[in-house]
Design a protein around this motif. Sequence first.
Motif, PDB file in Angstrom:
ATOM      1  N   SER A  59       0.958  -1.109  -0.175  1.00 33.27           N
ATOM      2  CA  SER A  59      -0.361   0.231   0.270  1.00 33.27           C
ATOM      3  C   SER A  59       0.859   1.140   0.228  1.00 33.27           C
ATOM      4  O   SER A  59       1.970   1.475   0.511  1.00 33.27           O
ATOM      5  CB  SER A  59      -0.472   0.102   0.970  1.00 33.27           C
ATOM      6  OG  SER A  59      -2.093   1.342   1.349  1.00 33.27           O
ATOM      7  N   ASP A  60       0.667   2.791  -1.407  1.00 28.03           N
ATOM      8  CA  ASP A  60       1.570   3.082  -0.437  1.00 28.03           C
ATOM      9  C   ASP A  60       0.104   4.702  -0.364  1.00 28.03           C
ATOM     10  O   ASP A  60       0.238   5.662  -1.297  1.00 28.03           O
ATOM     11  CB  ASP A  60       1.770   3.585  -2.127  1.00 28.03           C
ATOM     12  CG  ASP A  60       0.816   3.950  -3.251  1.00 28.03           C
ATOM     13  OD1 ASP A  60       0.607   3.475  -3.447  1.00 28.03           O
ATOM     14  OD2 ASP A  60       1.810   3.559  -4.313  1.00 28.03           O
ATOM     15  N   VAL A  61      -1.485   4.147  -0.313  1.00 27.43           N
ATOM     16  CA  VAL A  61      -2.218   5.048  -0.035  1.00 27.43           C
ATOM     17  C   VAL A  61      -2.099   6.345   0.757  1.00 27.43           C
ATOM     18  O   VAL A  61      -1.369   6.399   1.669  1.00 27.43           O
ATOM     19  CB  VAL A  61      -3.620   4.874   0.487  1.00 27.43           C
ATOM     20  CG1 VAL A  61      -4.497   5.783   1.189  1.00 27.43           C
ATOM     21  CG2 VAL A  61      -3.986   3.466  -0.115  1.00 27.43           C
ATOM     22  N   ALA A  62      -2.316   7.551  -0.269  1.00 25.99           N
ATOM     23  CA  ALA A  62      -1.631   8.906   0.941  1.00 25.99           C
ATOM     24  C   ALA A  62      -0.363   8.979   0.509  1.00 25.99           C
ATOM     25  O   ALA A  62       0.055  10.138   2.214  1.00 25.99           O
ATOM     26  CB  ALA A  62      -2.259   9.159   1.918  1.00 25.99           C
ATOM     27  N   GLY A  63       0.732   8.469   0.483  1.00 25.14           N
ATOM     28  CA  GLY A  63       1.935   7.923   0.671  1.00 25.14           C
ATOM     29  C   GLY A  63       2.674   7.098   1.443  1.00 25.14           C
ATOM     30  O   GLY A  63       3.926   7.965   1.346  1.00 25.14           O
ATOM     31  N   ALA A  64       1.802   7.170   2.431  1.00 26.62           N
ATOM     32  CA  ALA A  64       2.036   5.445   3.191  1.00 26.62           C
ATOM     33  C   ALA A  64       2.716   4.512   3.060  1.00 26.62           C
ATOM     34  O   ALA A  64       1.658   3.897   2.646  1.00 26.62           O
ATOM     35  CB  ALA A  64       1.142   6.124   4.386  1.00 26.62           C
ATOM     36  N   ALA A  65       4.130   4.344   2.529  1.00 27.42           N
ATOM     37  CA  ALA A  65       3.585   3.496   1.918  1.00 27.42           C
ATOM     38  C   ALA A  65       4.008   2.006   3.104  1.00 27.42           C
ATOM     39  O   ALA A  65       4.128   2.042   4.393  1.00 27.42           O
ATOM     40  CB  ALA A  65       5.542   2.889   1.958  1.00 27.42           C
ATOM     41  N   GLN A  66       3.172   0.618   3.337  1.00 25.43           N
ATOM     42  CA  GLN A  66       2.806   0.286   3.999  1.00 25.43           C
ATOM     43  C   GLN A  66       2.614  -1.450   3.015  1.00 25.43           C
ATOM     44  O   GLN A  66       3.408  -1.686   2.661  1.00 25.43           O
ATOM     45  CB  GLN A  66       1.516   0.055   4.537  1.00 25.43           C
ATOM     46  CG  GLN A  66       2.041   1.339   6.073  1.00 25.43           C
ATOM     47  CD  GLN A  66       0.706   1.318   6.080  1.00 25.43           C
ATOM     48  OE1 GLN A  66      -1.022   0.325   5.489  1.00 25.43           O
ATOM     49  NE2 GLN A  66       0.318   1.245   7.704  1.00 25.43           N
ATOM     50  N   ARG A  67       3.502  -2.700   3.880  1.00 23.01           N
ATOM     51  CA  ARG A  67       3.911  -3.960   3.416  1.00 23.01           C
ATOM     52  C   ARG A  67       3.648  -4.654   4.324  1.00 23.01           C
ATOM     53  O   ARG A  67       4.140  -5.287   5.552  1.00 23.01           O
ATOM     54  CB  ARG A  67       5.204  -3.975   2.396  1.00 23.01           C
ATOM     55  CG  ARG A  67       6.146  -3.838   3.502  1.00 23.01           C
ATOM     56  CD  ARG A  67       7.960  -3.826   2.029  1.00 23.01           C
ATOM     57  NE  ARG A  67       8.613  -3.805   3.274  1.00 23.01           N
ATOM     58  CZ  ARG A  67       9.662  -4.700   4.139  1.00 23.01           C
ATOM     59  NH1 ARG A  67       9.279  -5.771   3.739  1.00 23.01           N
ATOM     60  NH2 ARG A  67      10.818  -4.273   4.038  1.00 23.01           N
ATOM     61  N   GLY A 226      -2.526   7.010  -5.045  1.00 24.76           N
ATOM     62  CA  GLY A 226      -1.848   5.781  -3.977  1.00 24.76           C
ATOM     63  C   GLY A 226      -2.674   5.075  -4.432  1.00 24.76           C
ATOM     64  O   GLY A 226      -3.881   4.931  -4.666  1.00 24.76           O
ATOM     65  N   MET A 227      -2.557   3.792  -3.673  1.00 20.15           N
ATOM     66  CA  MET A 227      -3.473   2.371  -4.168  1.00 20.15           C
ATOM     67  C   MET A 227      -3.010   0.792  -2.990  1.00 20.15           C
ATOM     68  O   MET A 227      -1.961   1.298  -2.565  1.00 20.15           O
ATOM     69  CB  MET A 227      -2.969   1.454  -5.329  1.00 20.15           C
ATOM     70  CG  MET A 227      -3.498   0.300  -5.800  1.00 20.15           C
ATOM     71  SD  MET A 227      -2.795   0.159  -7.984  1.00 20.15           S
ATOM     72  CE  MET A 227      -1.110  -1.381  -7.016  1.00 20.15           C
ATOM     73  N   LEU A 228      -3.941   0.548  -2.699  1.00 20.73           N
ATOM     74  CA  LEU A 228      -3.826  -0.945  -1.689  1.00 20.73           C
ATOM     75  C   LEU A 228      -4.152  -2.343  -2.601  1.00 20.73           C
ATOM     76  O   LEU A 228      -4.913  -2.312  -3.060  1.00 20.73           O
ATOM     77  CB  LEU A 228      -4.847  -0.699  -0.657  1.00 20.73           C
ATOM     78  CG  LEU A 228      -4.584  -1.496   0.793  1.00 20.73           C
ATOM     79  CD1 LEU A 228      -4.744  -1.062   1.443  1.00 20.73           C
ATOM     80  CD2 LEU A 228      -5.441  -2.683   0.781  1.00 20.73           C
ATOM     81  N   ARG A 229      -2.961  -2.850  -2.633  1.00 21.98           N
ATOM     82  CA  ARG A 229      -3.223  -3.948  -3.012  1.00 21.98           C
ATOM     83  C   ARG A 229      -2.863  -5.730  -2.245  1.00 21.98           C
ATOM     84  O   ARG A 229      -1.700  -5.334  -1.264  1.00 21.98           O
ATOM     85  CB  ARG A 229      -2.642  -4.026  -4.422  1.00 21.98           C
ATOM     86  CG  ARG A 229      -2.405  -5.676  -4.761  1.00 21.98           C
ATOM     87  CD  ARG A 229      -1.611  -5.674  -6.413  1.00 21.98           C
ATOM     88  NE  ARG A 229      -2.364  -5.158  -7.496  1.00 21.98           N
ATOM     89  CZ  ARG A 229      -1.998  -4.459  -8.399  1.00 21.98           C
ATOM     90  NH1 ARG A 229      -0.456  -4.627  -8.922  1.00 21.98           N
ATOM     91  NH2 ARG A 229      -2.654  -3.573  -9.492  1.00 21.98           N
ATOM     92  N   SER A 230      -3.775  -6.330  -1.875  1.00 29.34           N
ATOM     93  CA  SER A 230      -4.129  -6.902  -1.152  1.00 29.34           C
ATOM     94  C   SER A 230      -4.256  -8.723  -2.095  1.00 29.34           C
ATOM     95  O   SER A 230      -4.665  -8.637  -2.248  1.00 29.34           O
ATOM     96  CB  SER A 230      -4.200  -7.071   0.043  1.00 29.34           C
ATOM     97  OG  SER A 230      -3.653  -8.428   0.652  1.00 29.34           O
TER      98      SER A 230
END
Length: 263
Positions: A59-67, A226-230
Motif C-alpha cells: 500500500s502507498d495510499v496517501a503516500g504512506a508506504a506499507q507492506r 496511491g493504491m492498496l493491493r492485497s
Amino acid sequence: MLTAACMAALVAGCGGGGDEGERGAPAPKGTPARSSELDAAAKATKAIRSYRATVKMRSDVAGAAQRFDGVVISAVDARSGRIFGRFAEAGARETQLEAITQGATQWVRSGQLTRQLPDGKRWLRVEGDASTPSTLTPVEFVTFLRDSGSARELGEEDVRGEPTTHVTGELDSKAIARTSGVAAQQRLQRVVGAGDFRATVDLWIGEDDRPRRMQLTMRPPKPTTGMLRSTLEVLGYDVDLRNAAPPPARETVTPAELGAPGG
C-alpha cells in the motif's frame, strides 16, 4: 482479520480511481465471464469451512508506504482465525505481527507493541467494532465478481502448479453496498481511509470451482493518491483452526487497562 488501526493488510485488490470508466478509457480485456462458472464458484465456496493462505499486501495510499508478508489461517467467514507475518512501513523497522480473531474479539501482538506492554503481557485485546474483519472472505470475493455485471475471463493460468481460470471485475463502493451490504462497504472504507473508492476484484478459479488466488486492488478518489493491493494465495481448504485459539487471559491487556482510547 486485523483491525484497521493495527494493519490495513488483509484487504486485497486491484482497481482504478478518478476517471476510470469514462469515455476514452481503454476497452476491457478478456471476454465476458460465463455466469454458470461464477454460480458454480459461489456454490463451491459457500461449502468451504476454513482455509490457509499466504498473504501479500502493498500500500502507498496517501503516500504512506506499507507492506505485509505472511500466512493466514481463517474460518471462511473471517470470524475466527490467525494471521502472522512481517509488517513494515516507511521510516520504521520491519516487525513481526500476529493477530488472533474470535468473533468480535481480537488479540494483537508485535515486537514493537510488546515492548510497550506491562511485564508478563504479550497481547493487546481489542473488542467491538475495531475488531470487525478488514479482509474480504472467499465468499465475498466470488459474490462481488458474480454480481458486479462486469466480470470478464482473462484466460487460463497456473497457480502453484494447478490450472485455473483468471476472472476479473470492476467495483465501486456503492456497488459493494448494493451487492454485499453496507457492513462490507464500511469495512473497506475504514481500510482505505476514504468514503468512496473503485476496486478490481481478481479471482483465479480452480478446476474444483474453488478460488486458488484472490486479489483486490483499491484506489481512493482524487485528490488522495496511491493504491492498496492485497493477494491471498490458497495453500489448503478445510484446515484445522485450533491454532487460532485465544491466548491465556493472564497474557492479555486491553487499551483501557493501558489508559489508551478504544478500551
